[in-house]
Design an enzyme around this catalytic site. Structure first.
Site, PDB file in Angstrom:
ATOM      1  N   ASN A 190       0.867  -1.177   0.000  1.00 12.54           N
ATOM      2  CA  ASN A 190       0.000   0.000   0.000  1.00 12.54           C
ATOM      3  C   ASN A 190       0.904   1.227   0.000  1.00 12.54           C
ATOM      4  OD1 ASN A 190      -1.786   2.042   0.492  1.00 12.54           O
ATOM      5  ND2 ASN A 190      -2.488   1.286   2.492  1.00 12.54           N
TER       6      ASN A 190
ATOM      7  N   LYS B  34       0.094   4.210  -0.186  1.00  9.49           N
ATOM      8  CA  LYS B  34      -0.555   5.363   0.453  1.00  9.49           C
ATOM      9  C   LYS B  34      -0.344   6.601  -0.416  1.00  9.49           C
ATOM     10  CE  LYS B  34      -0.316   3.019   4.841  1.00  9.49           C
ATOM     11  NZ  LYS B  34      -0.220   3.075   6.305  1.00  9.49           N
TER      12      LYS B  34
ATOM     13  N   HIS C  17      -9.573   0.773   5.014  1.00  7.77           N
ATOM     14  CA  HIS C  17      -8.306   1.025   5.702  1.00  7.77           C
ATOM     15  C   HIS C  17      -8.561   1.973   6.876  1.00  7.77           C
ATOM     16  CE1 HIS C  17      -4.231   2.253   6.556  1.00  7.77           C
ATOM     17  NE2 HIS C  17      -3.831   1.189   5.878  1.00  7.77           N
TER      18      HIS C  17
ATOM     19  N   GLU D 150      -6.989   4.398   7.918  1.00  5.63           N
ATOM     20  CA  GLU D 150      -6.793   5.816   7.577  1.00  5.63           C
ATOM     21  C   GLU D 150      -8.012   6.370   6.839  1.00  5.63           C
ATOM     22  OE1 GLU D 150      -2.937   5.295   5.760  1.00  5.63           O
ATOM     23  OE2 GLU D 150      -2.067   4.897   7.731  1.00  5.63           O
TER      24      GLU D 150
ATOM     25  N   GLU E 166      -5.235  -5.093  10.610  1.00  6.60           N
ATOM     26  CA  GLU E 166      -4.268  -4.012  10.760  1.00  6.60           C
ATOM     27  C   GLU E 166      -4.534  -3.284  12.077  1.00  6.60           C
ATOM     28  OE1 GLU E 166      -2.367  -2.911   6.732  1.00  6.60           O
ATOM     29  OE2 GLU E 166      -3.875  -1.440   7.266  1.00  6.60           O
TER      30      GLU E 166
ATOM     31  N   GLY F 100       2.583   2.420  10.856  1.00 10.13           N
ATOM     32  CA  GLY F 100       3.500   3.546  10.719  1.00 10.13           C
ATOM     33  C   GLY F 100       4.198   3.926  12.006  1.00 10.13           C
TER      34      GLY F 100
ATOM     35  N   SER G 113       3.594  -2.171  10.283  1.00  9.18           N
ATOM     36  CA  SER G 113       5.052  -2.226  10.476  1.00  9.18           C
ATOM     37  C   SER G 113       5.649  -3.584  10.101  1.00  9.18           C
ATOM     38  CB  SER G 113       5.422  -1.837  11.916  1.00  9.18           C
ATOM     39  OG  SER G 113       4.999  -0.513  12.197  1.00  9.18           O
TER      40      SER G 113
HETATM   41  P1  13P Z   1       3.081   0.366   7.727  1.00  8.18           P
HETATM   42  O1  13P Z   1       3.628  -0.910   7.128  1.00  8.18           O
HETATM   43  O2  13P Z   1       3.775   1.603   7.225  1.00  8.18           O
HETATM   44  O3  13P Z   1       2.963   0.288   9.209  1.00  8.18           O
HETATM   45  O4  13P Z   1       1.570   0.504   7.149  1.00  8.18           O
HETATM   46  C1  13P Z   1       0.712  -0.569   7.244  1.00  8.18           C
HETATM   47  C2  13P Z   1      -0.523  -0.266   6.482  1.00  8.18           C
HETATM   48  O5  13P Z   1      -1.310   0.567   6.872  1.00  8.18           O
HETATM   49  C3  13P Z   1      -0.742  -0.972   5.214  1.00  8.18           C
HETATM   50  O6  13P Z   1      -2.012  -0.753   4.710  1.00  8.18           O
END
Ligand code: 13P
Length: 267
Positions: free
Chosen positions: A9, A11, A95, A97, A182, A188, A228
């Site tokens: 992803n 982002k 997601h 976010e 997740e 992150g 992560s």
């Molecule tokens: P990170 O791997 O940067 O923690 O992000 C995970 C994520 O949100 C994947 O969709």
């Protein structure tokens, strides 16, 4: 045996030229890891460019979100058929976010700002069903915040999100759904959920699918872990019985790291 599935992803990263360059490095993974589904999810603006590079490589193209209507007066939204039209085969929905639930809350992100990221269990369900109707494979994310975990609500929150996302689906629709656990507090932040605990919660998700759709659906559904994931922890996570893949954020922006995670999948 469930086939492993690793998705990157990206982002809100990568202009088109950067996306093309990264995709060129990732394209060989389609042939190098034939036993694993590999997907990259660039931002909307880079989808076509990355898709051109990945065409014929065996690496699949995914989007990061989708709207549930076919067409109409929905300024700024993207319909499932529009994604299919440019070669997208997979899409992330729900997601954290997009639900306004951030692992690292930013200063100034008060409720009025967070309302911009307005996904709810209901809109996740609408998006998921519309995406499946268009033939897209859905990567459907669920996960608890740190406050919910500390309040002992992890299993209840995750189960509620699974039931909400999958409400009203039939077996055919479910067959094209991949769940992704997740934990918001691990996204992150550099804090990975311990593999035992990630596996346990993926088991909770599997049980909830079983309660809703029966044992064979629970056995068949693939469940990714995200939060992560790095080359150093991928092997441990991917070796667990309930973890069928990874949804990778930061490490998917570094070709060598993403390739190492793909290759950490047990053969
Ligand atoms: P990170 O791997 O940067 O923690 O992000 C995970 C994520 O949100 C994947 O969709």
């Amino acid at each position: 045996m469930r086939r492993k599935i690793i998705a990157g992803n990206w982002k809100m990263h990568m202009l088109t030229a950067e996306g093309r360059a990264l995709a060129r490095e990732l394209a060989p993974l389609g042939k190098e890891a034939p036993g694993t589904d590999v997907i990259v999810c660039p931002p909307y603006t880079a989808l076509s460019a990355v898709g051109e590079v990945l065409a014929g490589s065996g690496v699949h193209l995914g989007a990061q979100d989708v709207f549930w209507k076919e067409k109409g007066a929905y300024t700024g939204q993207v319909a499932p058929a529009m994604l299919v039209d440019i070669g997208v085969s997979h899409v992330i929905v729900g997601h954290s976010e997009s639900r306004g639930r951030f692992g690292v809350p930013e200063p100034g992100m008060d409720d009025a700002v967070l309302a911009h990221f307005g996904d709810s269990d209901k809109t996740v369900n609408l998006k998921l069903r519309a995406a499946r109707a268009a033939g897209l494979i859905v990567l459907c994310c669920v996960g608890e915040t740190l406050a919910e975990r500390e309040a002992g609500q992890t299993d209840a929150v995750v189960s509620r999100q699974v039931a909400g996302a999958l409400e009203g689906l039939d077996a055919g629709e479910l067959a094209g759904v991949v769940m992704a656990y997740e934990p918001v507090w691990a996204i992150g932040t550099g804090k990975t959920c311990e593999a035992d605990e990630a596996d346990r919660v993926c088991g909770v998700i599997r049980s909830e699918v079983g309660r809703l759709f029966g044992g064979s659906a629970a056995d068949a559904i693939r469940i990714q872990y995200g939060g992560s994931v790095k080359p150093g922890n991928a092997g441990d996570l991917l070796g667990r019985p309930n973890i069928d893949g990874a949804l990778v954020g930061g490490a998917s922006l570094v070709a060598a790291d993403f390739a190492a995670i793909v290759k950490a999948c047990p053969a």
